[in-house]
Scaffold this active site. Sequence first.
Site, PDB file in Angstrom:
ATOM      1  N   LYS A 167       0.980  -1.111   0.117  1.00  0.00           N
ATOM      2  CA  LYS A 167       0.045   0.048   0.694  1.00  0.00           C
ATOM      3  C   LYS A 167       0.491   1.382   0.158  1.00  0.00           C
ATOM      4  O   LYS A 167       1.276   1.415   0.768  1.00  0.00           O
ATOM      5  CB  LYS A 167      -0.530  -0.081   1.701  1.00  0.00           C
ATOM      6  CG  LYS A 167      -2.714   0.423   1.324  1.00  0.00           C
ATOM      7  CD  LYS A 167      -2.644   2.293   1.231  1.00  0.00           C
ATOM      8  CE  LYS A 167      -1.844   2.523   2.206  1.00  0.00           C
ATOM      9  NZ  LYS A 167      -1.753   4.044   2.040  1.00  0.00           N
ATOM     10  N   GLU A 240      10.229   1.442  10.282  1.00  0.00           N
ATOM     11  CA  GLU A 240      11.198   2.767  10.164  1.00  0.00           C
ATOM     12  C   GLU A 240      10.895   3.761  10.198  1.00  0.00           C
ATOM     13  O   GLU A 240       9.557   4.309   8.654  1.00  0.00           O
ATOM     14  CB  GLU A 240      11.728   2.165   8.198  1.00  0.00           C
ATOM     15  CG  GLU A 240      12.581   0.883   7.895  1.00  0.00           C
ATOM     16  CD  GLU A 240      13.531   0.729   8.691  1.00  0.00           C
ATOM     17  OE1 GLU A 240      14.289   2.020   9.311  1.00  0.00           O
ATOM     18  OE2 GLU A 240      14.356  -0.007   8.511  1.00  0.00           O
ATOM     19  N   CYS A 274      14.160  10.559   5.883  1.00  0.00           N
ATOM     20  CA  CYS A 274      14.249   9.908   7.043  1.00  0.00           C
ATOM     21  C   CYS A 274      15.969  10.253   7.603  1.00  0.00           C
ATOM     22  O   CYS A 274      14.982  11.129   8.438  1.00  0.00           O
ATOM     23  CB  CYS A 274      13.798   9.193   7.286  1.00  0.00           C
ATOM     24  SG  CYS A 274      14.853   7.185   6.054  1.00  0.00           S
ATOM     25  N   GLU A 371      10.928  16.392  13.840  1.00  0.00           N
ATOM     26  CA  GLU A 371      11.833  16.742  12.647  1.00  0.00           C
ATOM     27  C   GLU A 371      11.130  17.705  11.131  1.00  0.00           C
ATOM     28  O   GLU A 371       9.558  16.964  10.993  1.00  0.00           O
ATOM     29  CB  GLU A 371      11.434  14.648  11.656  1.00  0.00           C
ATOM     30  CG  GLU A 371      12.064  14.681  10.142  1.00  0.00           C
ATOM     31  CD  GLU A 371      11.461  13.012  10.282  1.00  0.00           C
ATOM     32  OE1 GLU A 371       9.828  13.000  10.019  1.00  0.00           O
ATOM     33  OE2 GLU A 371      12.355  12.594   8.793  1.00  0.00           O
TER      34      GLU A 371
HETATM   35  P1  NAD Z   1       2.516   8.136   7.239  1.00  0.00           P
HETATM   36  O1  NAD Z   1       3.031   7.997   8.974  1.00  0.00           O
HETATM   37  O2  NAD Z   1       1.958   9.342   6.957  1.00  0.00           O
HETATM   38  O3  NAD Z   1       2.587   7.412   5.994  1.00  0.00           O
HETATM   39  C1  NAD Z   1       2.968   6.069   5.571  1.00  0.00           C
HETATM   40  C2  NAD Z   1       2.180   5.794   4.899  1.00  0.00           C
HETATM   41  O4  NAD Z   1       1.707   4.910   5.907  1.00  0.00           O
HETATM   42  C3  NAD Z   1       1.816   6.059   3.677  1.00  0.00           C
HETATM   43  O5  NAD Z   1       1.059   4.781   2.808  1.00  0.00           O
HETATM   44  C4  NAD Z   1      -0.228   5.912   4.729  1.00  0.00           C
HETATM   45  O6  NAD Z   1      -0.877   6.077   3.444  1.00  0.00           O
HETATM   46  C5  NAD Z   1       0.347   5.217   5.380  1.00  0.00           C
HETATM   47  N1  NAD Z   1      -0.398   5.349   6.250  1.00  0.00           N
HETATM   48  C6  NAD Z   1      -1.384   6.303   7.429  1.00  0.00           C
HETATM   49  N2  NAD Z   1      -2.157   6.230   8.233  1.00  0.00           N
HETATM   50  C7  NAD Z   1      -2.256   4.541   8.406  1.00  0.00           C
HETATM   51  C8  NAD Z   1      -2.505   4.117   9.088  1.00  0.00           C
HETATM   52  N3  NAD Z   1      -3.159   4.543  10.435  1.00  0.00           N
HETATM   53  N4  NAD Z   1      -2.350   2.577   9.854  1.00  0.00           N
HETATM   54  C9  NAD Z   1      -1.839   2.730   8.340  1.00  0.00           C
HETATM   55  N5  NAD Z   1      -1.188   3.266   7.319  1.00  0.00           N
HETATM   56  C10 NAD Z   1      -1.023   4.534   7.634  1.00  0.00           C
HETATM   57  O7  NAD Z   1       4.311   8.828   6.572  1.00  0.00           O
HETATM   58  P2  NAD Z   1       4.146   9.987   5.346  1.00  0.00           P
HETATM   59  O8  NAD Z   1       4.383  11.252   5.625  1.00  0.00           O
HETATM   60  O9  NAD Z   1       3.647   9.400   3.880  1.00  0.00           O
HETATM   61  O10 NAD Z   1       6.427   9.387   5.276  1.00  0.00           O
HETATM   62  C11 NAD Z   1       6.994  10.698   5.728  1.00  0.00           C
HETATM   63  C12 NAD Z   1       7.642   9.614   7.218  1.00  0.00           C
HETATM   64  O11 NAD Z   1       8.278   8.581   7.106  1.00  0.00           O
HETATM   65  C13 NAD Z   1       8.796  10.809   7.986  1.00  0.00           C
HETATM   66  O12 NAD Z   1       8.854  10.782   9.093  1.00  0.00           O
HETATM   67  C14 NAD Z   1      10.321  10.008   7.740  1.00  0.00           C
HETATM   68  O13 NAD Z   1      11.134  10.416   8.639  1.00  0.00           O
HETATM   69  C15 NAD Z   1       9.347   8.477   7.397  1.00  0.00           C
HETATM   70  N6  NAD Z   1      10.094   7.657   6.872  1.00  0.00           N
HETATM   71  C16 NAD Z   1      11.026   6.349   7.119  1.00  0.00           C
HETATM   72  C17 NAD Z   1      11.975   6.343   6.990  1.00  0.00           C
HETATM   73  C18 NAD Z   1      13.320   5.510   7.113  1.00  0.00           C
HETATM   74  O14 NAD Z   1      13.323   4.397   6.398  1.00  0.00           O
HETATM   75  N7  NAD Z   1      13.352   5.098   8.575  1.00  0.00           N
HETATM   76  C19 NAD Z   1      12.009   6.685   5.411  1.00  0.00           C
HETATM   77  C20 NAD Z   1      11.509   7.449   4.470  1.00  0.00           C
HETATM   78  C21 NAD Z   1      10.860   8.189   4.897  1.00  0.00           C
END
Ligand code: NAD
Length: 467
Positions: A167, A240, A274, A371
Amino acid sequence: MQSYSMLIDGRLVATPEQDAVINPAQAAPFATCARADKGHVDAAVTAAARAYPAWRRDEALRRQKLHECAAALQARAMDIAQLLTQEQGKPIGNSMMEIYGASMWFSYFAGLEVAPEVLQDDAEKRIQVVHKPLGVVAAITPWNFPVVLLAWKLAPALLAGNTVVAKPSEFTPLSSLLVAEIFKDILPPGVLNVLAGPGAVGAELAGHPAVRKISFTGSVATGKKIMQYAAGDLKRVTLELGGNDPAIVLDDVDPTAVIDNLFWGAFTNSGQICTAIKRLYIHEAVYAPIVDGLIERAKAVKVGDGLEPDTQLGPINNKMQFDKVAGMVEDARQHGARIAVGGAPLERPGYFYPPTIVTEVHAGLRLVDEEQFGTALPVMKFRNVDDVFEEANRTHYGLGGSVWTSDLARGEQLAQRLESGTGWVNQHMDITPFAPFGGCKWSGLGYENGKWGYEEFTELKVVNVKK
Ligand code: NAD
């Protein structure tokens, strides 16, 4: 407007309800895609469960299919890259690098061998530990690197013999849907299913009783919810999550040698990484020339539409994130910070916020403690090394961090003092397929990449034979 379908059980599935996908360089929709409902989630998980017994049986076939996926990504790199730039914003060259990176990850895992371990083999007994697949894996990904982060999950999960329901983020679903369409002709039906839709679809998927493992990349807040969804069925999780990486520049560096790497360590992908440098601590002896150098680069860099060939930094991916970055800079300004360069959106359509260097900042400000995930970098001056490490380790985050010094032995020793999954010396963000990547504290749980990433998609089985 072109519409993109989901992949369920080897078939492309369109839905009457469509979601518009916005090009952040224009702040306007440019394509639409399907939106999954509960029935689609169930169909995808059921298809993955049905495909699992045959898929787990034939390791040679799995390796061959991973090689084919790697080749297919390269063959279609330009098509995927153009879509990625339009939905994500990044410069087209960076999109190409991302697709080639994804291909590299498939090739690496296609060839990874993790041998069973024999613990005892004598006249009395033979005890062996083998890795077994888990079953259906949910792969949930964010919007900053949709293709390569999908590859980080798919390649090891499929190698181990699992089947997957993915997803992608609702902000960047199209590149993943195109990858699914390409892989449809390679993988048996049901082995990979890719859904589209908002967070609620991710929640439905993560909570589905037939899912045995959730591999999630995204924000800390969502990661905490994922753990709750997993608890009911004791699903395995890999998380992650976000980072607030410090870079610590010691007094013995040559300023001219580090400025470029510090700049790009913070601003590549418009800071939406990230593990980008999110807090920069510079020793007072080298502070002034380094800050001047960063300001110069920020002024010179070309910000624009990622499809234009000379663009170096694209827009922020979405309005919510754009407002967050602008809000944090404004908050710092109101608390006495100095905006050394940038500090206001570009006056043009799209979510463009130029590289912004903020000085006279301190712990307690949102820009330092949280962040930012965008084009704003807080820069702090320090005198005492012990103090700066205490400060750097003070947050809930622990993804990466770096130490910059001409004394490599000291750098290596100090990198160990960072409370983070990775500690770099004289670089930031060097990530390879064969080293484990993960965070401590709130930055995550478990690892991706290398044999450790593979092991996260398996569980151990002890085979104990009495002779
Ligand atoms: P997010 O948590 O808003 O969304 C990530 C994914 O989760 C999306 O596909 C979203 O639709 C889904 N999602 C949202 N709510 C959900 C729920 N309640 N249940 C299940 N899935 C749900 O994150 P984002 O804004 O898309 O990404 C940015 C964040 O990701 C930043 O904090 C960044 O640091 C982090 N990130 C971490 C890594 C790593 O490897 N550590 C890599 C890239 C990004």
